[in-house]
Design a protein around this motif. Sequence first.
Motif, PDB file in Angstrom:
ATOM      1  N   GLY A 189       0.821  -1.205   0.000  1.00  0.00           N
ATOM      2  CA  GLY A 189       0.000   0.000   0.000  1.00  0.00           C
ATOM      3  C   GLY A 189       0.852   1.249   0.000  1.00  0.00           C
ATOM      4  O   GLY A 189       2.083   1.185   0.060  1.00  0.00           O
ATOM      5  N   ARG A 190       0.192   2.382  -0.058  1.00  0.00           N
ATOM      6  CA  ARG A 190       0.884   3.668   0.034  1.00  0.00           C
ATOM      7  C   ARG A 190       0.880   4.103   1.495  1.00  0.00           C
ATOM      8  O   ARG A 190      -0.176   4.171   2.126  1.00  0.00           O
ATOM      9  CB  ARG A 190       0.202   4.712  -0.848  1.00  0.00           C
ATOM     10  CG  ARG A 190       0.407   4.451  -2.333  1.00  0.00           C
ATOM     11  CD  ARG A 190       0.231   5.736  -3.136  1.00  0.00           C
ATOM     12  NE  ARG A 190       0.459   5.491  -4.553  1.00  0.00           N
ATOM     13  CZ  ARG A 190      -0.497   5.384  -5.452  1.00  0.00           C
ATOM     14  NH1 ARG A 190      -1.757   5.513  -5.093  1.00  0.00           N
ATOM     15  NH2 ARG A 190      -0.206   5.171  -6.718  1.00  0.00           N
ATOM     16  N   VAL A 191       2.064   4.404   1.999  1.00  0.00           N
ATOM     17  CA  VAL A 191       2.216   4.770   3.408  1.00  0.00           C
ATOM     18  C   VAL A 191       2.300   6.281   3.553  1.00  0.00           C
ATOM     19  O   VAL A 191       3.009   6.951   2.805  1.00  0.00           O
ATOM     20  CB  VAL A 191       3.485   4.128   4.009  1.00  0.00           C
ATOM     21  CG1 VAL A 191       3.689   4.587   5.448  1.00  0.00           C
ATOM     22  CG2 VAL A 191       3.393   2.608   3.941  1.00  0.00           C
ATOM     23  N   SER A 192       1.568   6.806   4.519  1.00  0.00           N
ATOM     24  CA  SER A 192       1.652   8.229   4.865  1.00  0.00           C
ATOM     25  C   SER A 192       1.855   8.344   6.364  1.00  0.00           C
ATOM     26  O   SER A 192       1.265   7.580   7.138  1.00  0.00           O
ATOM     27  CB  SER A 192       0.370   8.970   4.462  1.00  0.00           C
ATOM     28  OG  SER A 192       0.190   8.951   3.062  1.00  0.00           O
ATOM     29  N   GLU A 193       2.700   9.285   6.756  1.00  0.00           N
ATOM     30  CA  GLU A 193       2.937   9.526   8.177  1.00  0.00           C
ATOM     31  C   GLU A 193       2.330  10.866   8.569  1.00  0.00           C
ATOM     32  O   GLU A 193       2.472  11.855   7.856  1.00  0.00           O
ATOM     33  CB  GLU A 193       4.436   9.505   8.474  1.00  0.00           C
ATOM     34  CG  GLU A 193       5.071   8.139   8.243  1.00  0.00           C
ATOM     35  CD  GLU A 193       6.536   8.097   8.644  1.00  0.00           C
ATOM     36  OE1 GLU A 193       7.003   9.091   9.237  1.00  0.00           O
ATOM     37  OE2 GLU A 193       7.189   7.083   8.368  1.00  0.00           O
ATOM     38  N   LYS A 194       1.660  10.871   9.717  1.00  0.00           N
ATOM     39  CA  LYS A 194       0.991  12.075  10.201  1.00  0.00           C
ATOM     40  C   LYS A 194       1.594  12.508  11.533  1.00  0.00           C
ATOM     41  O   LYS A 194       2.285  11.728  12.197  1.00  0.00           O
ATOM     42  CB  LYS A 194      -0.510  11.806  10.354  1.00  0.00           C
ATOM     43  CG  LYS A 194      -1.214  11.502   9.034  1.00  0.00           C
ATOM     44  CD  LYS A 194      -2.717  11.381   9.226  1.00  0.00           C
ATOM     45  CE  LYS A 194      -3.424  11.176   7.894  1.00  0.00           C
ATOM     46  NZ  LYS A 194      -4.902  11.115   8.058  1.00  0.00           N
ATOM     47  N   PRO A 195       1.337  13.746  11.936  1.00  0.00           N
ATOM     48  CA  PRO A 195       1.855  14.220  13.227  1.00  0.00           C
ATOM     49  C   PRO A 195       1.387  13.326  14.371  1.00  0.00           C
ATOM     50  O   PRO A 195       0.288  12.770  14.329  1.00  0.00           O
ATOM     51  CB  PRO A 195       1.261  15.630  13.346  1.00  0.00           C
ATOM     52  CG  PRO A 195       1.003  16.055  11.933  1.00  0.00           C
ATOM     53  CD  PRO A 195       0.611  14.804  11.204  1.00  0.00           C
ATOM     54  N   GLY A 196       2.246  13.183  15.363  1.00  0.00           N
ATOM     55  CA  GLY A 196       1.876  12.387  16.522  1.00  0.00           C
ATOM     56  C   GLY A 196       2.178  10.915  16.377  1.00  0.00           C
ATOM     57  O   GLY A 196       1.786  10.105  17.223  1.00  0.00           O
ATOM     58  N   GLY A 197       2.869  10.548  15.294  1.00  0.00           N
ATOM     59  CA  GLY A 197       3.252   9.153  15.116  1.00  0.00           C
ATOM     60  C   GLY A 197       2.231   8.295  14.403  1.00  0.00           C
ATOM     61  O   GLY A 197       2.455   7.097  14.201  1.00  0.00           O
ATOM     62  N   GLU A 198       1.103   8.891  14.007  1.00  0.00           N
ATOM     63  CA  GLU A 198       0.100   8.103  13.285  1.00  0.00           C
ATOM     64  C   GLU A 198       0.590   7.796  11.874  1.00  0.00           C
ATOM     65  O   GLU A 198       1.237   8.611  11.221  1.00  0.00           O
ATOM     66  CB  GLU A 198      -1.223   8.866  13.206  1.00  0.00           C
ATOM     67  CG  GLU A 198      -2.319   8.081  12.491  1.00  0.00           C
ATOM     68  CD  GLU A 198      -3.610   8.870  12.311  1.00  0.00           C
ATOM     69  OE1 GLU A 198      -4.602   8.291  11.851  1.00  0.00           O
ATOM     70  OE2 GLU A 198      -3.598  10.080  12.638  1.00  0.00           O
ATOM     71  N   MET A 199       0.260   6.606  11.410  1.00  0.00           N
ATOM     72  CA  MET A 199       0.619   6.173  10.067  1.00  0.00           C
ATOM     73  C   MET A 199      -0.633   5.639   9.385  1.00  0.00           C
ATOM     74  O   MET A 199      -1.494   5.033  10.032  1.00  0.00           O
ATOM     75  CB  MET A 199       1.684   5.076  10.158  1.00  0.00           C
ATOM     76  CG  MET A 199       2.250   4.599   8.842  1.00  0.00           C
ATOM     77  SD  MET A 199       3.425   3.225   9.102  1.00  0.00           S
ATOM     78  CE  MET A 199       4.668   4.020  10.126  1.00  0.00           C
ATOM     79  N   THR A 200      -0.752   5.895   8.091  1.00  0.00           N
ATOM     80  CA  THR A 200      -1.878   5.334   7.352  1.00  0.00           C
ATOM     81  C   THR A 200      -1.361   4.510   6.182  1.00  0.00           C
ATOM     82  O   THR A 200      -0.281   4.774   5.644  1.00  0.00           O
ATOM     83  CB  THR A 200      -2.823   6.428   6.818  1.00  0.00           C
ATOM     84  OG1 THR A 200      -2.118   7.272   5.899  1.00  0.00           O
ATOM     85  CG2 THR A 200      -3.389   7.257   7.956  1.00  0.00           C
ATOM     86  N   LEU A 201      -2.143   3.516   5.808  1.00  0.00           N
ATOM     87  CA  LEU A 201      -1.816   2.659   4.674  1.00  0.00           C
ATOM     88  C   LEU A 201      -3.033   2.585   3.765  1.00  0.00           C
ATOM     89  O   LEU A 201      -4.114   2.201   4.187  1.00  0.00           O
ATOM     90  CB  LEU A 201      -1.442   1.255   5.153  1.00  0.00           C
ATOM     91  CG  LEU A 201      -0.994   0.270   4.062  1.00  0.00           C
ATOM     92  CD1 LEU A 201       0.382   0.661   3.540  1.00  0.00           C
ATOM     93  CD2 LEU A 201      -0.957  -1.160   4.604  1.00  0.00           C
TER      94      LEU A 201
END
Length: 267
Positions: A189-201
Amino acid sequence: MSFKENLLRKIEIDRLTQSILAMIGPVDSGKRIDKALLAKLMAFFPWHREKERDLELYLENAESEKTRILVLDNDLTIYDTTVQDVVMRKSPTVKEMVSIRNAIKILNDKDVVVSKKEASLKEIQKICIAELDLGFSESDIAAIAADGSASLENEYAEGVQESLMLLAELLGMVPAPKAFAIKHHDIYGRVSEKPGGEMTLGPLVIYSLVHDSLTCLEGPVSSRDKERFDRFKAVAAGESEAAVSGAAVFDLMKAKVLAAGTADRDR
């Protein structure tokens, strides 16, 4: 070589580079590069190889007296100088060391060093990949998708995994990081990192070796979603709805690759 073969080589070069990068540390860290992995990577490297004293050297231009020279050791230093100069600095004889001028050169090589360690490894990776023809036609992508679909129909797991890996590479989809990985499932998948350590896939595709199923989820999934693993397993088992399932996943990925406008129409 075919486009598929070249793409497989690129993936292998990237994989080896990342594995070696994980082993590189500061000079005094005691970390050592795995020589076997490095040898596999250097098999793709086009520079001229030669041995001088106890050094393994790679020359960008063997016909030129002064050229970029890689010394294959734990520091992976790339110099811009002559072979004789590198040999004197890296493996000096007693006679060479008694010269004050040479001693200064041995102790301070900043004037001829281009890069070391991580920077050199990334340069090696770039040079290796530049040797590959990664231009492709619509038929190249269609063939990969067709191979994947046929493998899925025939329950040939390795064929499914290879086609999925190739199409994922073209779409910038990476293997799921630990926060999303499940045993016996290939997830890209495509990984994105957000503030606070959250990650999305997401979007993401799941190939389940448990259920021999292939599914796609279009929306991103958060690492903070405590039910994400249950959701993945339910989708893979056919107990929860997926955006696309079965061979249609390969058709979707093929369409996305071609829609990106990166196909070499002139081939």
